[in-house]
Write a protein that holds these residues in place. Structure first.
Motif, PDB file in Angstrom:
ATOM      1  N   TYR A 105       0.804  -1.212   0.000  1.00  8.44           N
ATOM      2  CA  TYR A 105       0.000   0.000   0.000  1.00  8.44           C
ATOM      3  C   TYR A 105       0.851   1.283   0.000  1.00  8.44           C
ATOM      4  O   TYR A 105       0.357   2.380   0.111  1.00  8.44           O
ATOM      5  N   LEU A 106       2.187   1.119  -0.135  1.00 10.80           N
ATOM      6  CA  LEU A 106       3.072   2.266  -0.274  1.00 10.80           C
ATOM      7  C   LEU A 106       3.942   2.172  -1.524  1.00 10.80           C
ATOM      8  O   LEU A 106       4.752   3.042  -1.767  1.00 10.80           O
TER       9      LEU A 106
ATOM     10  N   GLU B  19      -2.136   4.057 -11.952  1.00  9.38           N
ATOM     11  CA  GLU B  19      -3.322   4.846 -11.655  1.00  9.38           C
ATOM     12  C   GLU B  19      -3.333   6.088 -12.551  1.00  9.38           C
ATOM     13  O   GLU B  19      -2.299   6.567 -13.008  1.00  9.38           O
TER      14      GLU B  19
ATOM     15  N   SER C 129      -0.820   9.089 -12.140  1.00 13.05           N
ATOM     16  CA  SER C 129       0.115   8.649 -11.111  1.00 13.05           C
ATOM     17  C   SER C 129       1.071   7.625 -11.705  1.00 13.05           C
ATOM     18  O   SER C 129       0.826   7.065 -12.769  1.00 13.05           O
TER      19      SER C 129
ATOM     20  N   ASN D  25     -12.538   7.291  -1.485  1.00 13.59           N
ATOM     21  CA  ASN D  25     -11.214   7.785  -1.917  1.00 13.59           C
ATOM     22  C   ASN D  25     -10.432   6.755  -2.721  1.00 13.59           C
ATOM     23  O   ASN D  25      -9.206   6.838  -2.807  1.00 13.59           O
TER      24      ASN D  25
ATOM     25  N   GLU E  72      -8.172   4.201  -4.392  1.00 12.14           N
ATOM     26  CA  GLU E  72      -6.961   3.477  -4.031  1.00 12.14           C
ATOM     27  C   GLU E  72      -6.450   3.878  -2.648  1.00 12.14           C
ATOM     28  O   GLU E  72      -5.960   3.044  -1.890  1.00 12.14           O
ATOM     29  N   GLN E  73      -6.596   5.148  -2.314  1.00 10.76           N
ATOM     30  CA  GLN E  73      -6.132   5.595  -1.005  1.00 10.76           C
ATOM     31  C   GLN E  73      -6.946   4.959   0.120  1.00 10.76           C
ATOM     32  O   GLN E  73      -6.400   4.516   1.134  1.00 10.76           O
TER      33      GLN E  73
ATOM     34  N   SER F 229      -5.941   1.320   0.538  1.00  6.47           N
ATOM     35  CA  SER F 229      -4.675   1.185   1.268  1.00  6.47           C
ATOM     36  C   SER F 229      -4.903   1.173   2.775  1.00  6.47           C
ATOM     37  O   SER F 229      -4.239   0.447   3.514  1.00  6.47           O
ATOM     38  N   VAL F 230      -5.861   1.979   3.237  1.00  2.67           N
ATOM     39  CA  VAL F 230      -6.182   2.004   4.664  1.00  2.67           C
ATOM     40  C   VAL F 230      -6.742   0.659   5.111  1.00  2.67           C
ATOM     41  O   VAL F 230      -6.380   0.127   6.167  1.00  2.67           O
TER      42      VAL F 230
END
Length: 572
Positions: free
Chosen positions: A277-278, A345, A348, A388, A390-391, A394-395
């Motif tokens: 996720y990073l 993305e 991105s 949100n 993809e963000q 990730s959470v």
């Protein structure tokens, strides 16, 4: 595989095509109907000839009932054409969608016993279409988006060609997965696949305690809590076997098939050095280069290739996602698998999260895969439910790593302790395939044990036994003429072909009644080849070095049924 005849190897004698009956009906527009053709380098005139013949057979067989064309199945206006057996070729049909057909034309081998079952070939067509729809949506929907075919053709071409090369052999003796594509040749399913049922899942037998850990209040509940209010669907595998699923049967089969091909531990490359996720993805140019075919190929290949064939050219070019590419999944430091197959993305350089289309909810889902040693956990989250994008995803993944990883570690340890190894489901003296058609589940002898069935023998006598007294047409006795060097698996493959025909006839005679059958073949090397079908379940087995009497064979099946099938195939 051991023997050179383990698979049918065909080249010029093999064609695979996808075409749309609604298109290309006007003179001069015939090419519009072709959506995919292999080999793609054949002249368009040859491709149109093959498709024209297939189209004619489809139309012809839909008009009449009970037509015989050399050796053909029974047709009616209510059912689609399935197969036409000509003298030198087999034409295998699958109506993938309304007016969209997939046809496989296979040249018959001089060694007729090496030809694979027709139903096995049809299941190949069904599987490739089901997987295609899971990743790209229906063929018709792609045609509706771009009627010129410039969108659907590159997707079909890349996907099917990747599919044909997708079945990587794990060992020379493994019949579970086989290379379809070898150089420019296609190796089709053959008699050695008769103890395998495509389109089913293989389940891991677990104890009550382990089942509660996975399916009860432990792992599944922890995962749901990590997702918060977001719906979460899961598929749990150990090795290549299914442990648990919260998906519909069709979605389970599709994801299980893909997982065995690309997501199981043996198919995943070594760890990546970043957190999923990073992570940073490859550059857009690298991703595009990996997904676009070289433009220097033959004209016919460019017609199907990943370049945009619409009049707008590069201005409206499409990135073609190729989920069946080899060596594209990596294990991240956090345990989640990562890939750049889906490209970056928008705006991105970070690789986009894979997505699939779920039939159960009729919506697109994020595909997240967590792996710890032999345990693979597939998680699906609706794209529309993740705030949100993809963000937000990730959470959720970070929550899973922090709160559920320990639970998954314990589940893997528990399953490993109860795992009997690759020969866990071997039954001494039996080589078998058990199919539960109602649950789409199968179990078979381990591949390493199946390869011991290599002795040839002279076929002596075929004995047909029908356990349904209402049926009289099946019981017969046929003494073979001459000497045929057959192998136990070839005999079983031929027997399964006969069972397939009987099942088809039973559907026409009484669609609401499952036909109960028992067929036994006695071979000269003291081997019994046996098939039993009853109440939606099928059992196939080979007994070598067995007693001569039919009673012995029947008793062996009864013992197997009572011990491993809860008496499902018992005659009592």
């Amino acid at each position: 595989m051991g023997l050179s005849s383990a698979n049918i190897v065909v080249n010029e004698g093999f064609q695979l095509c996808v075409f749309d009956l609604r298109r290309g009906q006007q003179e001069g527009q015939e090419l519009d109907k072709i959506l995919f053709f292999h080999p793609a380098d054949l002249p368009f005139s040859t491709q149109l000839s093959v498709i024209g013949l297939s189209e004619g057979l489809i139309t012809f067989t839909s008009l009449f009932k009970g037509i015989a064309f050399v050796l053909c199945r029974i047709f009616s206006p209510e059912a689609a054409c399935e197969v036409i057996e000509a003298e030198w070729h087999s034409h295998v049909f699958h109506q993938a969608e309304p007016d969209i057909w997939m046809v496989m034309v296979v040249e018959k081998s001089k060694e007729s016993d090496a030809i694979g079952r027709i139903d096995a070939l049809r299941r190949v067509l069904k599987e490739v279409h089901s997987l295609f729809v899971m990743f790209h949506g229906s063929i018709r929907s792609l045609l509706d988006k771009e009627p010129s075919g410039g969108l659907v053709r590159p997707h079909l071409y890349n996907f099917i060609m990747d599919y044909l090369s997708a079945f990587q052999k794990r060992s020379p003796w493994d019949i579970c997965c086989c290379d379809f594509l070898v150089g420019k040749k296609i190796k089709l399913p053959s008699f050695r696949d008769c103890l395998k049922e495509r389109g089913t899942v293989q389940m891991l037998t677990v104890g009550r305690e382990a089942a509660l850990e996975v399916q009860g209040s432990s792992l599944v509940r922890v995962l749901e809590s990590c997702a918060g209010n977001t719906p979460c669907y899961s598929l749990v595998l150990f090795q290549d076997l299914l442990v648990s699923t919260t998906l519909s049967p069709d979605d389970t089969i599709n994801l299980f098939t893909y997982a065995v091909l690309r997501l199981a531990p043996h198919a995943v490359l070594s760890q990546a050095s970043s957190w999923s996720y990073l992570r940073k993805g490859n550059s857009a140019s690298q991703i595009a280069a990996a997904s676009v075919l070289a433009s220097s190929g033959p004209v016919s290949e460019q017609f199907y290739g990943s370049r945009d064939t619409s009049p707008h050219g590069g201005e409206h070019s499409h990135h073609v996602v190729r989920p069946l590419q080899l060596n594209k999944w990596y294990k991240g430091t956090d345990g989640f698998l990562v890939t750049d197959i889906w490209g970056p993305e928008v705006g991105s350089m970070v690789s986009a999260t894979p997505t699939v289309w779920l039939q159960q909810t009729d919506e697109r889902m994020y595909l997240c895969v967590y792996q710890h040693k032999s345990l693979t956990l597939i998680l699906l989250f609706p794209i529309s439910s993740i705030l949100n994008g993809e963000q937000g995803l990730s959470v959720v993944k970070q929550q899973i790593v922090e709160n559920a990883s320990l639970k998954m570690l314990k589940v893997e340890e528990k399953l490993s302790k109860g795992w009997g190894g690759e020969n866990a489901y071997h039954v001494g003296g039996y080589r078998y395939l058990l199919v539960d058609g109602d649950r789409n589940v199968s179990r078979a002898s381990p591949p390493g044990k199946v390869t011991t069935l290599t002795k040839t023998f002279t076929s002596r006598e075929l004995t047909w036994v029908n356990i349904d007294p209402a049926e009289e047409g099946l019981a017969k006795r046929n003494k073979s003429k001459g000497t045929n060097q057959l192998d136990s698996l070839i005999s079983l493959s031929n027997l399964r072909e006969e069972v397939d025909l009987e099942k088809s006839r039973a559907i026409w005679d009484d669609p609401g009644h499952d036909k109960d059958l028992e067929i036994c073949i006695r071979a000269k090397n003291n081997a019994w080849i046996i098939a039993r079908t009853t109440r939606g379940k099928e059992l196939y087995m080979v007994l070598e070095k067995a007693n001569e009497t039919l009673l012995f064979a029947s008793d062996a099946v009864e013992k197997f049924s009572n011990r491993y099938c809860s008496g499902a195939f018992s005659l009592d």
